[in-house]
Design a protein around this motif. Sequence first.
Motif, PDB file in Angstrom:
ATOM      1  N   ASP A 104       1.061  -1.212  -0.012  1.00  0.00           N
ATOM      2  CA  ASP A 104       0.022  -0.643  -0.269  1.00  0.00           C
ATOM      3  C   ASP A 104       0.714   1.307  -0.527  1.00  0.00           C
ATOM      4  N   HIS A 105       1.663   2.017   0.631  1.00  0.00           N
ATOM      5  CA  HIS A 105       2.453   2.017   0.935  1.00  0.00           C
ATOM      6  C   HIS A 105       3.393   3.047  -0.200  1.00  0.00           C
TER       7      HIS A 105
ATOM      8  N   ARG B  53       0.911  16.322   2.731  1.00  0.00           N
ATOM      9  CA  ARG B  53      -0.294  15.594   3.280  1.00  0.00           C
ATOM     10  C   ARG B  53      -0.202  15.620   4.216  1.00  0.00           C
TER      11      ARG B  53
ATOM     12  N   GLU C 200      -8.160  11.997  13.491  1.00  0.00           N
ATOM     13  CA  GLU C 200      -7.296  11.229  13.470  1.00  0.00           C
ATOM     14  C   GLU C 200      -8.087   9.899  11.963  1.00  0.00           C
ATOM     15  N   ALA C 201      -9.582  10.076  12.400  1.00  0.00           N
ATOM     16  CA  ALA C 201     -10.547   9.216  11.675  1.00  0.00           C
ATOM     17  C   ALA C 201      -9.512   9.217  10.133  1.00  0.00           C
ATOM     18  N   SER C 202      -9.077  11.034   9.222  1.00  0.00           N
ATOM     19  CA  SER C 202      -8.725  10.652   8.229  1.00  0.00           C
ATOM     20  C   SER C 202      -7.336  10.020   7.978  1.00  0.00           C
TER      21      SER C 202
ATOM     22  N   ASN D 288      -6.126   7.647   9.702  1.00  0.00           N
ATOM     23  CA  ASN D 288      -5.909   6.206   9.281  1.00  0.00           C
ATOM     24  C   ASN D 288      -6.143   5.654   8.237  1.00  0.00           C
ATOM     25  N   THR D 289      -6.549   6.340   7.383  1.00  0.00           N
ATOM     26  CA  THR D 289      -6.403   5.829   5.420  1.00  0.00           C
ATOM     27  C   THR D 289      -5.351   6.380   4.801  1.00  0.00           C
ATOM     28  N   LEU D 290      -4.382   7.547   5.250  1.00  0.00           N
ATOM     29  CA  LEU D 290      -3.673   8.252   4.647  1.00  0.00           C
ATOM     30  C   LEU D 290      -2.632   7.372   4.627  1.00  0.00           C
ATOM     31  N   ARG D 291      -2.251   7.189   2.793  1.00  0.00           N
ATOM     32  CA  ARG D 291      -1.166   6.453   2.556  1.00  0.00           C
ATOM     33  C   ARG D 291       0.380   7.218   2.566  1.00  0.00           C
TER      34      ARG D 291
ATOM     35  N   ARG E 105       0.993  12.631  14.600  1.00  0.00           N
ATOM     36  CA  ARG E 105      -0.286  11.742  15.144  1.00  0.00           C
ATOM     37  C   ARG E 105       0.348  11.823  16.696  1.00  0.00           C
TER      38      ARG E 105
END
Length: 452
Positions: free
Chosen positions: A15-16, A376, A411-413, A415-418, A431
Amino acid sequence: MKKNVRQHFPRVVRDHTHAMWRDLAVSFLPFVVLFAVLAWLVIWLVDPAPPHTITISAGPHDSSFMQYAQEYRKILGRNGVTLNVLESDGSVQNLNRLLDPKQRVDVALVQGGVSAGRDTTSLMSLGTVSYVPLIVVYRGKGLSQLSDLEGKRVAIGREGSGTRMLSLELLGANGILPGGDTTLLPLDGLDAAKALVSNQVDAALLSGDSTTRALILRLLTIPGVSVMNFNEADAYTRIFPYLDNLDLPIGLLDLRRRIPPEPLHLISPTVELVARSNLHPAISDLLIEAAQEVNGPAGLLQKAGQFPNSVAREFRISEDATRYYKSGKSFLYRTLPFWLATVVDRLLVLLLPIAVLLIPALRLIPALFTWRVRSRIYRYYGALIAIERDAMRSSSEEERAKLVAELDGIEASLNTLRMPLAYADGFYVLREHVRFVRERLEGVRERAHARQ
């Protein structure tokens, strides 16, 4: 538990890694587009590809001009270039076609003397390719100068031919003008020869512009037909600078029958291979190479290698022709097939601008990639600072709850950040800062409850 972590780890890396390649692609894209535009400008505007088809205006079908053009066509065809050969009335029409932008003619054979008074700055010469001597054949004997033709029937060439234009100029210098006692007939080539043999004309002025050399030789073997000796040849060449003096020794045309029977003095203009100024350099080289093969060998009127040459006549010699006559074909065209050489040559033209842009671009791309990735992360800090400041000013539980909800959204955003793994440190620092703001917000809420 460890097994689950090991199974999950490759997917995280993929993913990364995908995120990293996406960022690299976006960072490179502006430069790829820039190079593509630059390449297009250089290739199509600065160094366009040579055409696959060009057109030459030659001469009548029974002329030496047409013979030359047909030989050129074969040679260019060996290199993948199609040469369309147009029949014409001769040099005058050839020149008119070149000067007319509506005519799709790229190159033409033009006899000396036909461009007088014309604006030819849009044209250039690829070199002089041959002599085209003026031959005056007549019935009987004793003709010693052109003025002796006064009052006779004379074939001077068709309209639009260089033969006619030259004949009128030379006859005019001898006092013979159109509309006078001399009958000037628009006949040339085979038609003029037939008229002479059948006694329909008394003399004919012929040249390679409209007649083949073989036809002239046949005429000289016919009993009762003679050729005029230009005893004033030196005078003609001084009065008309585009003329040359040619001497034919006894028996040059036929040793057994001693033709000519005595030394023969002739006058001759030269023929230039004339092109429009936008002719592609690679095509210019091909045409000169063809002229060397066709017009270069020794002949009755010339020595080996005498033609083509870069002697300036009535048209300026092109820079490409001058370069070719000095150094010949370039290394690429000597060693590679023509079309492959043109591709490599055009690619080499790209090297300099690419080199100029590539070095700073290579330095800029890593910085652009880093900025894109870190942006980002940085975009969250503005929201964090605003939440922290609002937390210090908030006075109601409802406002503080809204700030907590905003913080949960950040924080939810996250969690989906690559992120590329090389920049994971910045991700985890962010974080930590989110946690720090959350703790401060909780501290504000606790103090507010304590005061109540």
